[in-house]
Design an enzyme around this catalytic site. Sequence first.
Site, PDB file in Angstrom:
ATOM      1  CB  ALA A  63      -0.754  -0.072   1.254  1.00  0.00           C
ATOM      2  N   GLY A 102       0.414  -5.132   0.726  1.00  0.00           N
ATOM      3  CA  GLY A 102      -0.756  -5.081  -0.297  1.00  0.00           C
ATOM      4  C   GLY A 102      -0.411  -5.814  -1.433  1.00  0.00           C
ATOM      5  CD  GLU A 105      -2.960  -7.413   2.453  1.00  0.00           C
ATOM      6  OE1 GLU A 105      -2.438  -6.528   2.010  1.00  0.00           O
ATOM      7  OE2 GLU A 105      -3.381  -7.996   3.240  1.00  0.00           O
ATOM      8  CD  GLU A 125       1.241  -5.745   5.019  1.00  0.00           C
ATOM      9  OE1 GLU A 125       1.909  -6.917   5.514  1.00  0.00           O
ATOM     10  OE2 GLU A 125       0.500  -5.817   4.105  1.00  0.00           O
TER      11      GLU A 125
HETATM   12  C1  3H9 Z   1       0.269  -2.459   3.403  1.00  0.00           C
HETATM   13  O1  3H9 Z   1       0.626  -2.693   2.207  1.00  0.00           O
HETATM   14  C2  3H9 Z   1      -1.024  -2.361   4.002  1.00  0.00           C
HETATM   15  C3  3H9 Z   1      -2.040  -3.251   3.373  1.00  0.00           C
HETATM   16  O2  3H9 Z   1      -1.870  -4.732   4.071  1.00  0.00           O
HETATM   17  C4  3H9 Z   1      -3.182  -3.276   3.738  1.00  0.00           C
HETATM   18  C5  3H9 Z   1      -3.997  -2.213   2.755  1.00  0.00           C
HETATM   19  C6  3H9 Z   1      -5.468  -1.480   3.006  1.00  0.00           C
HETATM   20  N1  3H9 Z   1       4.585   3.417   0.099  1.00  0.00           N
HETATM   21  O3  3H9 Z   1      13.125   1.554   0.610  1.00  0.00           O
HETATM   22  P1  3H9 Z   1      13.875   2.199  -0.389  1.00  0.00           P
HETATM   23  C7  3H9 Z   1       9.589   4.539  -0.917  1.00  0.00           C
HETATM   24  S1  3H9 Z   1       1.449  -1.573   4.206  1.00  0.00           S
HETATM   25  C8  3H9 Z   1       5.433   4.642  -0.153  1.00  0.00           C
HETATM   26  O4  3H9 Z   1      14.791   3.284  -0.200  1.00  0.00           O
HETATM   27  P2  3H9 Z   1      14.975  -0.214  -1.734  1.00  0.00           P
HETATM   28  C9  3H9 Z   1      10.526   5.019  -0.003  1.00  0.00           C
HETATM   29  O5  3H9 Z   1      10.078   5.927   1.145  1.00  0.00           O
HETATM   30  C10 3H9 Z   1       2.939  -1.681   3.143  1.00  0.00           C
HETATM   31  N2  3H9 Z   1       6.206   4.906  -0.252  1.00  0.00           N
HETATM   32  O6  3H9 Z   1      14.060   1.171  -1.486  1.00  0.00           O
HETATM   33  C11 3H9 Z   1      11.536   5.783  -0.822  1.00  0.00           C
HETATM   34  O7  3H9 Z   1      11.214   6.964  -1.027  1.00  0.00           O
HETATM   35  P3  3H9 Z   1      12.129   8.227  -1.329  1.00  0.00           P
HETATM   36  C12 3H9 Z   1       3.821  -2.880   3.188  1.00  0.00           C
HETATM   37  C13 3H9 Z   1       7.292   3.560  -0.455  1.00  0.00           C
HETATM   38  O8  3H9 Z   1      15.147  -0.483  -3.011  1.00  0.00           O
HETATM   39  C14 3H9 Z   1      11.651   4.789  -1.876  1.00  0.00           C
HETATM   40  O9  3H9 Z   1      10.237   4.166  -2.104  1.00  0.00           O
HETATM   41  N3  3H9 Z   1       4.961  -2.768   2.480  1.00  0.00           N
HETATM   42  C15 3H9 Z   1       7.054   2.467  -0.014  1.00  0.00           C
HETATM   43  O10 3H9 Z   1      15.997  -0.451  -0.577  1.00  0.00           O
HETATM   44  C16 3H9 Z   1      12.598   3.650  -2.117  1.00  0.00           C
HETATM   45  O11 3H9 Z   1      12.594   2.847  -1.008  1.00  0.00           O
HETATM   46  C17 3H9 Z   1       6.088  -2.601   2.988  1.00  0.00           C
HETATM   47  O12 3H9 Z   1       6.123  -2.429   4.172  1.00  0.00           O
HETATM   48  C18 3H9 Z   1       5.291   2.472   0.157  1.00  0.00           C
HETATM   49  N4  3H9 Z   1       4.921   1.186   0.304  1.00  0.00           N
HETATM   50  O13 3H9 Z   1      13.641  -0.827  -1.094  1.00  0.00           O
HETATM   51  C19 3H9 Z   1       7.182  -2.517   2.052  1.00  0.00           C
HETATM   52  N5  3H9 Z   1       7.872   1.582  -0.085  1.00  0.00           N
HETATM   53  O14 3H9 Z   1      13.195   7.688  -2.538  1.00  0.00           O
HETATM   54  C20 3H9 Z   1       8.131  -1.250   2.360  1.00  0.00           C
HETATM   55  C21 3H9 Z   1       8.938   2.423  -0.262  1.00  0.00           C
HETATM   56  O15 3H9 Z   1      11.274   9.250  -1.496  1.00  0.00           O
HETATM   57  N6  3H9 Z   1       9.136  -1.087   1.486  1.00  0.00           N
HETATM   58  N7  3H9 Z   1       8.689   3.448  -0.603  1.00  0.00           N
HETATM   59  O16 3H9 Z   1      13.309   8.223  -0.109  1.00  0.00           O
HETATM   60  C22 3H9 Z   1      10.388  -1.597   1.259  1.00  0.00           C
HETATM   61  O17 3H9 Z   1      10.372  -2.614   2.168  1.00  0.00           O
HETATM   62  C23 3H9 Z   1      11.349  -1.292   0.601  1.00  0.00           C
HETATM   63  O18 3H9 Z   1      10.887   0.065   0.131  1.00  0.00           O
HETATM   64  C24 3H9 Z   1      11.554  -2.067  -0.839  1.00  0.00           C
HETATM   65  C25 3H9 Z   1      12.614  -1.425  -1.639  1.00  0.00           C
HETATM   66  C26 3H9 Z   1      12.311  -3.378  -0.132  1.00  0.00           C
HETATM   67  C27 3H9 Z   1      10.113  -2.290  -1.426  1.00  0.00           C
END
Ligand code: 3H9
Length: 694
Positions: A63, A102, A105, A125
């Site tokens: 999400a 998400g 999901e 999450e």
């Molecule tokens: C969810 O899904 C809830 C659902 O179950 C229910 C819904 C109803 N959103 O980490 P990085 C940005 S909760 C917005 O440096 P990497 C991050 O801030 C979500 N922004 O890269 C950064 O921005 P900036 C569950 C996001 O290659 C840029 O992307 N998912 C999100 O080292 C690059 O990120 C997670 O918890 C996001 N979801 O790693 C996954 N994710 O460039 C969270 C990232 O402006 N994300 N950004 O600083 C991660 O674990 C890592 O970002 C990922 C990439 C592994 C994907």
Amino acid sequence: MSEIVSFTREGEIGVITVANPPVNALSQPVRAGLKAAVEAGLADDGVQAMVLICDGATFIAGADIREFGKPLAEPSLVPVIDAMEAADKPIVAAIHGTALGGGLEVALGCHYRVAVASARVGLPEVNLGLLPGAGGTQRLPRLVGAEQALEMMVQGSHVPAPRAQQLGILDELIEADLKAGALAFARRVLAEHRGVKRASELPVAPVAADFFAKFEAGIARRMRGFKAPFHIIKAVEAAVNLPFAEGMQREAQLFQELMGSSESRAQRHVFFAQREVAKVPGLPKDTPRREIRQVAVVGAGTMGGGIAMNFANAGIPVAVLEISREALDRGLGVVRRNYETTASKGRISAADVERRMGLIRPTTSYDDIADADLVIEAVFESMDIKKEVFRKLDAVCKPGAILATNTSTLDVDEIASVTGRPQDVIGMHFFSPANVMRLLENVRGKATADDVIATVMELSRRIGKVGVLVGVCDGFVGNRMLHQRNREAMFLVEEGAKPEQVDKVLYDFGFPMGPFAMSDMAGLDVGYKVREERRKAGKVEPRESRWIDQIVELGRHGQKTGAGIYRYQDGRTPLPDAEIEQLIERCAREAGIERRDIGDQEILERCLYPLINEGAKILEEGIAARPLDIDIIWINGYGFPAYRGGPMFWADQIGLKNIVAAYRRYAEQLGAHYWTPAPLLEKLAREGKGFYDL
Ligand code: 3H9
């Protein structure tokens, strides 16, 4: 169709492509686009199956966290996923990069899932203080069983694709081109009349009657204070015990509870802060970096060895320099034993141990490190010795080499001043054990060049650390603040609190251990020496607490001598000691202090508010650029609970005016010397603002 989600046709297969950089998060346009694309595929008689694939570095990573806390813009995710699953044409999710939260999901709502072998899937999450709120808690247990699903969700782990296939999350691994492979898979599904496979229609394998209670007991200590892991257990319990639709309702209710919780707000703050620290204000993004191909560490003690391990782990060759062969052998022996212990736990292979040891090159000659791109000095904490090392480095190192000191207390500018190249000198303050602790305080000196800062900040990430840039001052950010907490903890005990009471209050707040258990573990002699040096230098505090020093003088240096503030029967578990209680009472009497019962709230305020006040001074002086830098230091280096967001975030939740009011109260009770609020704290409180309004 929007540009963010497109729908095209490859013969009888409809291809839905998401392009929402950087991580294809499920922002409103993506949700709306997915809904429209599926509708388009269903409405098109020429389309018999669909493939969902993403552009860029990754499949949908979850999400859009930036939308959390704002009013939801329709459509919400659950009906979009439900509509996909309800479709009567097979939909295949084609995964690369990470399918997280998400994102997974959505994939679980598709009828089939294929992935490249390098992909990873997970429901992380929990790290945001949430649970999977778009069917993950209900669909995953139907695919992999309750226990496996719980493990994945409570750990928030990223499962590699081959393992995910074994578990039954993925149907097939694609070896060559993902899109071509997914199209071929979809055609096979059609040819074999496999139809649609809906996870929601699968039964959940039954579990033992006490399964959930046992699982909860198993994580209770490790996850104390966090709310999400326990809500995840409740949601999976619903998956096991209720029909799918009712389980979804329970998931939604639990998700909403978490979304509104202070724990999740704090953990979401930490998620972004953790990424923000890498962006240094005033340092342009395109600042050039110096290339770091080989590193040298001066000193093979506990710190030097631990530091070297970080580079070997990241595949960067590292020389380790010591004066004597003997010290070198001893130091590298410890490194090898560390690696072998990790291997014995199955976390790395025997070949990894050899590969990493092979990257560490021992030497006793400065000439051998002349070519290093970065040298980190990790010798005894004495200004004279460090200056001597830096003079030698200045003489032998190639031009442009970065010269770093691992000092935790000394003035980086003074160290730099003995070289002819202060612009190349920086502090890299690793925390002990250096191969484990993620925090790295990078200390910018007066003359440190921008490209040196940019290089070291980037390198921190490369070696798996969270690098935070700080300025030069006594103790830098972390230890300077810690000093405030430890001082009050000592005073409190003198005034009548018991060491174990103080420790319990801070443990219950969420720290892994209290200040006294921590001091015993680190060794009481360390602080003793620092205080002795101060006294010798004539730096007398208006109030000196002598009881810990008297413990050291008894030869009780903490865990390593079997006794310190506590006694240790098994070498590790702190036990209160009547002898020490008497010693404390005597010290208090001699200092003319009348002892009293002290409440837990006073302990908490007196230990933590001075931390915040010092943080305010650190901000005012520009030693830390932003409150988030301080929060990340305390979470990664000192065990401040992530579900409270760090000291400065927590202070904002309490309200700065309440903290200032407490300062006034304690000033009346204890005198103004230690209880005068920092001008910045006072100003923000007066204006009704918090640190994060700065
Ligand atoms: C969810 O899904 C809830 C659902 O179950 C229910 C819904 C109803 N959103 O980490 P990085 C940005 S909760 C917005 O440096 P990497 C991050 O801030 C979500 N922004 O890269 C950064 O921005 P900036 C569950 C996001 O290659 C840029 O992307 N998912 C999100 O080292 C690059 O990120 C997670 O918890 C996001 N979801 O790693 C996954 N994710 O460039 C969270 C990232 O402006 N994300 N950004 O600083 C991660 O674990 C890592 O970002 C990922 C990439 C592994 C994907």
